[in-house]
Scaffold this active site. Structure first.
Site, PDB file in Angstrom:
ATOM      1  N   HIS A 204      42.766 -80.199 -80.997  1.00  0.00           N
ATOM      2  CA  HIS A 204      43.350 -81.479 -80.589  1.00  0.00           C
ATOM      3  C   HIS A 204      44.288 -82.074 -81.624  1.00  0.00           C
ATOM      4  O   HIS A 204      44.852 -83.152 -81.404  1.00  0.00           O
ATOM      5  CB  HIS A 204      42.251 -82.477 -80.207  1.00  0.00           C
ATOM      6  CG  HIS A 204      41.505 -83.080 -81.352  1.00  0.00           C
ATOM      7  ND1 HIS A 204      41.733 -84.363 -81.799  1.00  0.00           N
ATOM      8  CD2 HIS A 204      40.521 -82.592 -82.128  1.00  0.00           C
ATOM      9  CE1 HIS A 204      40.917 -84.639 -82.790  1.00  0.00           C
ATOM     10  NE2 HIS A 204      40.171 -83.572 -83.020  1.00  0.00           N
ATOM     11  N   THR A 240      28.031 -70.011 -74.397  1.00  0.00           N
ATOM     12  CA  THR A 240      29.069 -69.586 -73.468  1.00  0.00           C
ATOM     13  C   THR A 240      30.405 -70.226 -73.837  1.00  0.00           C
ATOM     14  O   THR A 240      30.481 -71.431 -74.093  1.00  0.00           O
ATOM     15  CB  THR A 240      28.685 -69.979 -72.027  1.00  0.00           C
ATOM     16  OG1 THR A 240      27.438 -69.360 -71.697  1.00  0.00           O
ATOM     17  CG2 THR A 240      29.757 -69.526 -71.037  1.00  0.00           C
ATOM     18  N   CYS A 328      37.202-100.339 -92.578  1.00  0.00           N
ATOM     19  CA  CYS A 328      36.760-101.594 -91.959  1.00  0.00           C
ATOM     20  C   CYS A 328      36.769-101.496 -90.445  1.00  0.00           C
ATOM     21  O   CYS A 328      36.028-102.193 -89.769  1.00  0.00           O
ATOM     22  CB  CYS A 328      37.640-102.758 -92.415  1.00  0.00           C
ATOM     23  SG  CYS A 328      39.386-102.570 -92.006  1.00  0.00           S
TER      24      CYS A 328
END
Length: 395
Positions: A204, A240, A328
């Site tokens: 990603h 799998t 934060c």
């Protein structure tokens, strides 16, 4: 100039490219066979996994048999470190890493320290975010079994001297792992030339979906399994296979390999334009990380006298998505461990902003950020007691 939304948080995750999404769809609709099955449905799917493995290997100048698919970069980091550690459980054992690693590496090392008696050296970095090679050499002992140093930092983009580190490890018979999640697809990587034994990557970050990654394991490196229960990935990683994700990762690596020079050139120009213009129009700005040895995709700043969380929320209101090195945003009052390692004060580190680019980033979006960011910083500073005290001191 008005834009609806500007996404500059690509170091957190990238959008899935249309052609990569298209490569996945057949494996949800028709290519649903289990790759471990011996019938034609399974064999056909397995052949596409083999192609994806070749594409990942080609991007790294590795062999396909050295690529093992995982559920993501964090799993690959954990497997690399724990897999080597488990083989040395009954011996004196020492690991070298850095203070600025991703928590997938840092927390794994701390786990081994606390629960299994490993000794870990956390190398400090210089002000530019790069380790001192001589300090690294000095940290090596006769018990050092593993070095895990990230290729490029996810917050400041600084690139470490990976080839030199790898050569030192090879000379001392130490396994060298690098977390290259941010670097893969953004810089040229040659695992052979760079003396890399293991390398983690994630889909990603390079326009593939979340939930898929890979670990390169150099032929001859032996490590224990992290996940047991099946014979997948040549009996090294049970479960799998995520076929659609693996196919997408392979396609992403194929695309990256073909267009890497163009990608680097485009993003470097946009990044440098962004950095220089922000420095020119916003006073009391610190660019974090080395100005030369950094990823083309990451521009990172600290703006004195403001809070990063307020800055992010203000940018979001005008449609700009970035991120802060300050923790934060996750509910912690502590600033980023990476920024603190650079030697910044808490107050300065809290005013951080990371803007990370992608193939989809345009010049118009950079212009929009340069237009909207300065007045936001000025407004937040005018609300800051620290800035007020600073102005009084100047007078």
């Amino acid at each position: 100039m008005e834009l609806n939304r500007v996404y500059l948080d690509n170091a957190a995750t990238t959008p899935v490219k249309p052609e990569i999404l298209d490569s996945m769809l057949d494996f949800y609709k028709e290519g649903y066979g289990n790759p471990s099955s011996i019938h034609s449905f399974g064999r056909e799917v397995k052949s596409h996994i083999d192609i994806a493995r070749e594409n990942v290997a080609n991007l790294l100048n590795a062999s396909a048999k050295e690529i093992y698919f995982t559920g993501g970069g964090s799993e690959a980091d954990n497997w690399a470190i724990k897999g080597i550690a488990l083989r040395y459980m009954n011996q004196d054992k020492h690991i070298i890493t850095t203070e600025i690693e991703h928590h997938a590496v840092l927390d794994t090392c701390k786990y081994l320290e606390k629960n299994h008696g490993f000794k870990v050296t956390y190398l400090k970095i210089k002000e530019n975010g790069i380790i001192d090679i001589e300090e690294f050499k000095s940290a090596i002992t006769k018990d050092t079994i593993l070095t895990s140093i990230m290729f490029a930092n996810n917050e400041i983009g600084t690139i470490q001297p990976i080839k030199e580190i790898g050569a030192i490890c090879r000379e001392n018979n130490i396994v060298f792992h690098t977390d290259a999640v941010q670097a893969v697809g953004n810089v040229h990587i040659d695992v052979k030339d760079m003396n890399i034994d293991m390398l983690s990557l994630s889909g990603h970050k390079i326009y593939a979906p979340k939930g898929v990654g890979a670990l390169y394991i150099r032929n001859g490196i032996r490590l224990d399994n992290l996940i047991h229960g099946g014979g997948q990935e040549r009996k090294k990683r049970a479960g799998t296979e995520n076929v659609a994700g693996i196919v997408a990762l392979g396609k992403a690596c194929e695309i990256a390999n073909k267009g890497l020079d163009e990608h680097i050139s485009k993003l470097t120009a946009l990044r440098d334009d962004l950095i220089s213009r922000i420095q020119a129009v916003i006073p009391h700005t610190i660019v974090t990380g080395d100005l030369e040895k950094r990823l083309p995709s990451i521009a990172s700043f600290c703006f004195k006298f403001i809070e990063g969380e307020a800055l992010l929320l203000s940018l979001d209101l005008v449609g700009i998505a970035g991120s802060s090195g300050s923790a934060c945003t996750s509910g912690s009052l502590d600033p980023s461990h990476v920024l603190m390692a650079l030697g910044l004060t808490h107050e300065v580190a809290h005013g951080s902003l990371r803007l990370s680019l992608s193939d989809f980033t345009t010049k118009e979006e950079i212009d929009y950020v340069v237009e909207k960011l300065p007045p936001i910083v000025e407004r937040l500073r005018n609300m800051s007691p620290l800035y007020e005290d600073f102005l009084k001191g100047e007078k």
